[in-house]
Design an enzyme around this catalytic site. Structure first.
Site, PDB file in Angstrom:
ATOM      1  N   LYS A  54       8.025   5.448  -5.942  1.00 45.22           N
ATOM      2  CA  LYS A  54       8.212   6.458  -6.809  1.00 45.22           C
ATOM      3  C   LYS A  54       8.833   7.653  -6.202  1.00 45.22           C
ATOM      4  O   LYS A  54       9.896   8.267  -6.847  1.00 45.22           O
ATOM      5  CB  LYS A  54       6.717   7.067  -7.179  1.00 45.22           C
ATOM      6  CG  LYS A  54       5.778   6.286  -8.175  1.00 45.22           C
ATOM      7  CD  LYS A  54       4.397   6.537  -8.321  1.00 45.22           C
ATOM      8  CE  LYS A  54       3.757   5.569  -9.140  1.00 45.22           C
ATOM      9  NZ  LYS A  54       2.267   5.760  -9.024  1.00 45.22           N
ATOM     10  N   GLN A  98      -2.264   9.362  -6.894  1.00 44.46           N
ATOM     11  CA  GLN A  98      -2.124   7.835  -6.802  1.00 44.46           C
ATOM     12  C   GLN A  98      -3.631   7.473  -6.705  1.00 44.46           C
ATOM     13  O   GLN A  98      -4.334   7.629  -5.707  1.00 44.46           O
ATOM     14  CB  GLN A  98      -1.433   7.471  -5.524  1.00 44.46           C
ATOM     15  CG  GLN A  98      -1.183   6.007  -5.361  1.00 44.46           C
ATOM     16  CD  GLN A  98      -0.413   5.384  -6.465  1.00 44.46           C
ATOM     17  OE1 GLN A  98       0.750   6.004  -6.857  1.00 44.46           O
ATOM     18  NE2 GLN A  98      -0.821   4.281  -7.220  1.00 44.46           N
ATOM     19  N   ASP A 121       1.423  11.761 -15.426  1.00 45.28           N
ATOM     20  CA  ASP A 121       0.662  10.393 -16.015  1.00 45.28           C
ATOM     21  C   ASP A 121       0.107  10.312 -16.926  1.00 45.28           C
ATOM     22  O   ASP A 121      -0.325   9.065 -17.477  1.00 45.28           O
ATOM     23  CB  ASP A 121      -0.194  10.319 -14.591  1.00 45.28           C
ATOM     24  CG  ASP A 121       0.042   9.057 -13.743  1.00 45.28           C
ATOM     25  OD1 ASP A 121       1.011   8.177 -14.232  1.00 45.28           O
ATOM     26  OD2 ASP A 121      -0.357   8.866 -12.610  1.00 45.28           O
TER      27      ASP A 121
END
Ligand code: NAP
Length: 298
Positions: A54, A98, A121
């Site tokens: 990422k 994460q 997200d």
């Protein structure tokens, strides 16, 4: 019939080139560079690889990225304090935690602490609700990537019969909701679905996100169907494979995504897209996207 292979890697590359230009314009015209902070807790090797990818992808398109790494024994309150600081930082437009988090940390407490406007997200409950009601703030990245692949190939979903195999919160459910918003007729299957094949065979578009290698065999697929394989499974010999018997199913399908090189590269690309979009919204100081009446995801 041999299916057209949807090249997610090439499509992601093209989208990233467009993103790079968009970022350059934001910097040169407005002096704003989109910024993403990724939070990693603990030592999970898989998570470390995902975070590294990422951050590298951010660099490719010119997004300012920052990785905050914490020991697995960080307390929940300390983690929440860090999120509060990032929420207040105007140079941070996207915050990503994460997953998975260590067991002593309540995942929902943490996800819901992220400001809705920075939840790139799309996992905050407000964002989930937005998706349900058609007021999407940030579409979750993997299903968004699937949507973009379909769009890129000119595959219309309106009125089509779509079957989604997998009902997780991060892939299956948001995928189904996004397709419903585009007026597809959607069926969701899961582990307890009896006779999976009787559903999958009806699909004009079959999206598979179960995490079971070889789950979908040719007999389960309608001739001419579009088959999107989201699964990523590591075989004992180290190879990566999807949930679909690629060689068998490609003889029956009209379109198919490979694994690797299909949906995978699109997920991170859509994370970059959401981050740039967030920066753009902050730039025009427009809080309206959260409440926008347009129910379509663009
Ligand atoms: P997950 O949380 O484990 O969910 C799997 C879903 O599939 C569950 O809803 C489960 O049903 C269902 N399922 C499991 N076995 C099944 C079977 N035999 N028949 C029908 N349904 C079955 O996994 P996930 O996070 O959604 O991820 C799914 C797959 O996509 C994994 O391989 C993952 O690595 C991959 N993935 C790829 C990307 C990407 O960027 N390409 C991103 C995220 C995930 P129940 O609800 O009944 O348990």
């Amino acid at each position: 019939m041999s299916a057209r292979i949807i090249d997610g890697k090439a499509i992601a590359k093209k989208l990233k080139a467009e993103q790079r230009e968009r970022v350059q314009r934001m910097v040169s015209e407005h002096g704003v560079r989109p910024g993403l902070t990724v939070i990693l807790v603990g030592e999970d090797p898989g998570s470390k690889v995902y975070v590294r990818n990422k951050i590298a992808s951010c660099q490719e398109v010119g997004i300012r990225s920052q990785k905050l790494e914490f020991a697995a024994d960080i307390s929940e309150s300390e983690l929440l304090d860090h999120i509060d600081k990032l929420n207040a930082d105007p140079t941070v437009h996207g915050i990503l935690i994460q997953l998975p988090l260590p067991k002593h940390i309540e995942m929902h407490q943490v996800l819901e602490r992220i400001s809705v406007e920075k939840d790139v997200d799309g996992f905050h409950l407000y964002n989930v609700g937005g998706l349900v009601t058609g007021n999407t703030v940030f579409p979750p990245c993997t299903p968004y990537g699937v949507q973009k692949l379909l769009e890129h190939e000119g595959i219309d979903v309106e009125g089509r019969s779509v079957v989604v195999v997998g009902a997780s919160n991060i892939v299956g459910k948001p995928m189904a909701l996004m397709l419903m918003q585009q007026d597809a007729t959607v069926c969701i299957c899961h582990k307890k679905t009896r006779d999976l094949a009787q559903f999958t065979i009806l699909a004009d578009i079959l999206v598979v996100a179960a995490g079971v290698p070889g789950l979908i065999i040719p007999q389960m697929v309608r001739t001419g169907a579009v088959v999107i394989d989201v699964g990523i499974n590591r075989l004992p010999d180290g190879r990566i494979t999807g949930d679909v018997d690629f060689e068998g199913v490609r003889q029956k399908a009209s379109y198919i995504t490979p694994v690797p090189g299909g949906v995978g590269p699109m997920t991170v690309t859509m994370l970059l897209h959401n981050t740039i979009e967030s920066a753009n919204r902050s730039l025009i100081q427009n809080t309206a996207p959260i409440l926008r009446s347009d129910s379509r995801i663009t």
